[in-house]
Design a protein around this motif. Structure first.
Motif, short mmCIF file in Angstrom:
data_model
loop_
_atom_site.label_atom_id
_atom_site.label_comp_id
_atom_site.label_asym_id
_atom_site.label_seq_id
_atom_site.Cartn_x
_atom_site.Cartn_y
_atom_site.Cartn_z
N SER A 129 -6.06 4.83 4.35
CA SER A 129 -5.44 3.56 3.98
C SER A 129 -6.49 2.59 3.47
O SER A 129 -7.71 2.84 3.57
CB SER A 129 -4.71 2.97 5.19
OG SER A 129 -5.63 2.71 6.24
N SER A 130 -6.04 1.47 2.94
CA SER A 130 -6.96 0.48 2.36
C SER A 130 -7.94 -0.04 3.40
O SER A 130 -9.16 -0.17 3.14
CB SER A 130 -6.16 -0.68 1.76
OG SER A 130 -5.28 -0.22 0.77
N ALA A 180 0.83 -1.19 0.00
CA ALA A 180 0.00 0.00 0.00
C ALA A 180 0.87 1.24 0.00
O ALA A 180 1.88 1.31 0.69
CB ALA A 180 -0.92 0.00 1.21
N ILE A 181 0.46 2.22 -0.78
CA ILE A 181 1.20 3.47 -0.89
C ILE A 181 0.35 4.57 -0.26
O ILE A 181 -0.77 4.83 -0.69
CB ILE A 181 1.51 3.80 -2.35
CG1 ILE A 181 2.36 2.69 -2.96
CG2 ILE A 181 2.21 5.13 -2.47
CD1 ILE A 181 2.66 2.89 -4.41
N ALA A 182 0.87 5.21 0.78
CA ALA A 182 0.14 6.27 1.46
C ALA A 182 0.23 7.56 0.64
O ALA A 182 1.28 7.88 0.11
CB ALA A 182 0.72 6.50 2.85
N PRO A 183 -0.89 8.27 0.53
CA PRO A 183 -0.85 9.53 -0.22
C PRO A 183 -0.03 10.58 0.52
O PRO A 183 0.06 10.58 1.74
CB PRO A 183 -2.33 9.92 -0.31
CG PRO A 183 -2.99 9.24 0.84
CD PRO A 183 -2.23 7.95 1.03
N ILE A 198 -12.98 0.07 -3.84
CA ILE A 198 -11.86 -0.72 -4.38
C ILE A 198 -11.30 -0.07 -5.64
O ILE A 198 -10.07 0.06 -5.82
CB ILE A 198 -12.32 -2.15 -4.67
CG1 ILE A 198 -12.68 -2.86 -3.35
CG2 ILE A 198 -11.23 -2.94 -5.40
CD1 ILE A 198 -13.32 -4.22 -3.53
N ALA A 199 -12.20 0.37 -6.55
CA ALA A 199 -11.74 0.97 -7.81
C ALA A 199 -10.99 2.27 -7.56
O ALA A 199 -9.89 2.49 -8.11
CB ALA A 199 -12.93 1.21 -8.74
N ILE A 200 -11.57 3.13 -6.72
CA ILE A 200 -10.91 4.42 -6.45
C ILE A 200 -9.59 4.20 -5.72
O ILE A 200 -8.59 4.88 -5.98
CB ILE A 200 -11.84 5.34 -5.64
CG1 ILE A 200 -13.08 5.69 -6.46
CG2 ILE A 200 -11.11 6.61 -5.23
CD1 ILE A 200 -12.80 6.42 -7.74
N ARG A 201 -9.59 3.22 -4.79
CA ARG A 201 -8.34 2.95 -4.07
C ARG A 201 -7.25 2.46 -5.01
O ARG A 201 -6.08 2.87 -4.91
CB ARG A 201 -8.59 1.90 -2.98
CG ARG A 201 -7.38 1.59 -2.13
CD ARG A 201 -6.91 2.80 -1.40
NE ARG A 201 -5.59 2.63 -0.83
CZ ARG A 201 -4.90 3.58 -0.23
NH1 ARG A 201 -5.41 4.79 -0.14
NH2 ARG A 201 -3.71 3.35 0.27
#
Length: 529
Positions: A120-121, A2-5, A168-171
């Protein structure tokens, strides 16, 4: 993984979303007050709808102000709470509307999308799960009071699937965008580092670099080019233009080179020009090289050839010359000579000594001893020179030292520097005494205003060199004196070349005769650097 903004990206998104939230809450509040009587909003519980809409509007206004004035980082708990309140407020207003056709739960897709970008996810999926649970809970409550049919559970389930699909798609898209942005940021940082390294390399190169337009407008120039061409650095808001000779080169052709005399010292430099693009009006890239090193290598070859030649004939010339000088000396001591014969004997002896001096100077040139440079303060060395040096001809002499710069470190051969300055000082003392009866020598030590390299001016009170002879004084065997051999200044120039010193003759602002020695920088070892 996961990549944090980035927190800056989070702040930008939350500012946009807070504006959307305030607009949505304001629309609910306005619809409550000024909406038509048959509106579906708040039909089931109008008082509760009014309370929730008013509280939500105040909540949205407070967060709008906070997000636009906040500059710190967001905590996940804070953002989760905001989205949780959004879900609760919209579901409560949907419940108060009492109709399955109000469509208010669909507004949560925007909130879920914003949560998927900024959280986060796990937390973004938790928001989608909470939205799904509240939507099903609303249908359940309506079903218990028989306000809607049981088929609305299918609609609530489909809405929940839409929530999870959007999350899910936007993430996924957000992670790809963030990853791309981070890659672009790394590439930008690498390019900036490479650009800084290239700029540092270009600025420290001994070869001058210029990028200019066809009209001579300079777009890039390094320190070496500024020093070689005597171009002063331009101010930030001031355009800088190349010398006229370079502009002429740019107009002549695409790729060519030329040797030009640059700056007030007329230093010979080699300019190699090429166009950056194929068409005739593109910018030009110029490489400017000081040919002193090339000249020095050629001089070494010349001295080597001269050494072999001199070694082969020195013995053949000096032996008979010594015999002639000795015979002339014995002849002059004879008591049987009259005054005219004695004068002829003195002439023979004088010219024999002159020829011997010529051979001696040629031998010194031909040996071509490799300089042994040392770092030292030239002002202290000059003071010792002034205290101990005496001219070859006895004359009234006054010498002084003037230091105009704190930095006076040079890196040259001490003995060869002594030869250079002794020869120039001897010439200055002789001409000064001939002109005024007493010679005056001034050693002025200062530094280049741009590079800081040491400059030594040797000023005398003699008549100086005639303008038509200034270009010839360093040529071998050129002399303006009947008793000179024309090799003194030539020897000085050769020793200067060997020590990376630029020597030339000029007049001072007071029209005084001056020989200038411009030393190379002691750390970079580049002539005029």
């Amino acid at each position: 993984m996961a990549i944090a903004p980035d927190h800056i990206q989070q702040r930008a998104i939350m500012r946009v979303y807070s504006a959307y939230r305030f607009a949505l809450a304001g629309a609910f509040f306005v619809a409550l007050i000024f909406g038509p009587a048959k509106s579906t909003l708040g039909t089931s519980a109008p008082q509760l709808f009014a309370v929730v809409a008013s509280a939500y509007a105040i909540f949205a206004l407070g967060l709008l102000v906070r997000h636009y004035f906040m500059t710190g980082r967001y905590s996940p708990t804070q953002l989760f709470f905001e989205f949780f309140v959004d879900i609760g407020a919209i579901i409560f207003m949907s419940y108060c509307s009492g109709s399955a056709d109000s469509g208010l739960p669909l507004l949560l897709i925007v909130s879920i999308s914003a949560a998927s970008i900024t959280l986060s996810s796990q937390l973004s999926l938790a928001i989608a799960a909470l939205a799904t649970i509240t939507a099903i809970s609303e249908v359940t409550v309506h079903t218990l009071y028989e306000r809607v049919g049981t088929q609305q559970f299918i609609v609530a389930g489909i809405t929940g699937m839409a929530y999870f699909s959007a999350a899910i798609a936007i993430r996924y898209l957000s992670a790809r965008i963030v990853k791309t942005q981070q890659l672009a940021e790394r590439r930008r940082t690498d390019i900036e580092k490479l650009s800084a390294i290239n700029q540092r390399i270009v600025q420290r190169m001994q070869t001058g670099i210029i990028v200019m337009s066809q009209t001579g407008h300079i777009k890039l120039i390094n320190a070496a080019a500024q020093e070689l061409l005597d171009i002063r650095p331009a101010l930030p808001d001031q355009d800088q233009y190349a010398p006229a000779v370079l502009i002429e080169m740019a107009k002549e052709g695409i790729n060519h080179s030329r040797i030009i005399a640059a700056g007030p010292q007329h230093l010979e430099v080699h300019v190699n020009m090429t166009n950056l693009e194929a068409h005739d009006h593109s910018d030009c890239l110029l490489y400017i090289e000081n040919i002193s090193k090339i000249t020095q290598r050629a001089q070494n070859l010349k001295l080597a050839s001269l050494g072999r030649f001199t070694a082969s004939i020195a013995h053949e010339i000096r032996n008979p010359l010594s015999a002639i000088s000795h015979a002339a000396q014995l002849l002059a001591e004879s008591p049987n000579l009259d005054s005219s014969d004695t004068r002829f004997a003195d002439i023979i002896q004088s010219h024999a000594l002159r020829m011997n001096d010529i051979i001696k100077n040629i031998l010194e040139l031909s040996r071509g001893r490799t300089p042994q440079p040392q770092r030292f303060a030239i002002s202290e060395w000059l003071q010792d020179f002034i205290d101990n040096w005496q001219p070859t001809e006895h004359c009234g002499l006054s010498m002084s030292l003037e230091k105009q710069s704190e930095f006076d470190i040079v890196n040259v051969d001490r003995s060869q520097l002594s030869q250079i300055i002794s020869n120039i000082a001897d010439n200055g003392a002789r001409h000064g005494a001939a002109e005024h009866g007493k010679a005056e020598l001034l050693f002025r030590c200062h530094s280049s205003p741009r590079s800081g390299a040491v400059i030594l001016d040797i000023i005398d009170n003699g008549a100086g060199i005639k303008p038509e002879d200034e270009d010839k004084i360093f040529e071998p065997f050129f002399t303006t004196q009947s008793q000179g051999n024309g090799l003194g200044l030539y020897l000085c120039r050769e020793l200067c070349l060997a020590n990376q010193i630029h020597i030339y003759y000029q007049r001072t602002t007071l029209a005084q005769s001056c020989f200038r020695l411009q030393f190379s920088h002691p750390d970079r070892g580049n002539l005029l650097d």
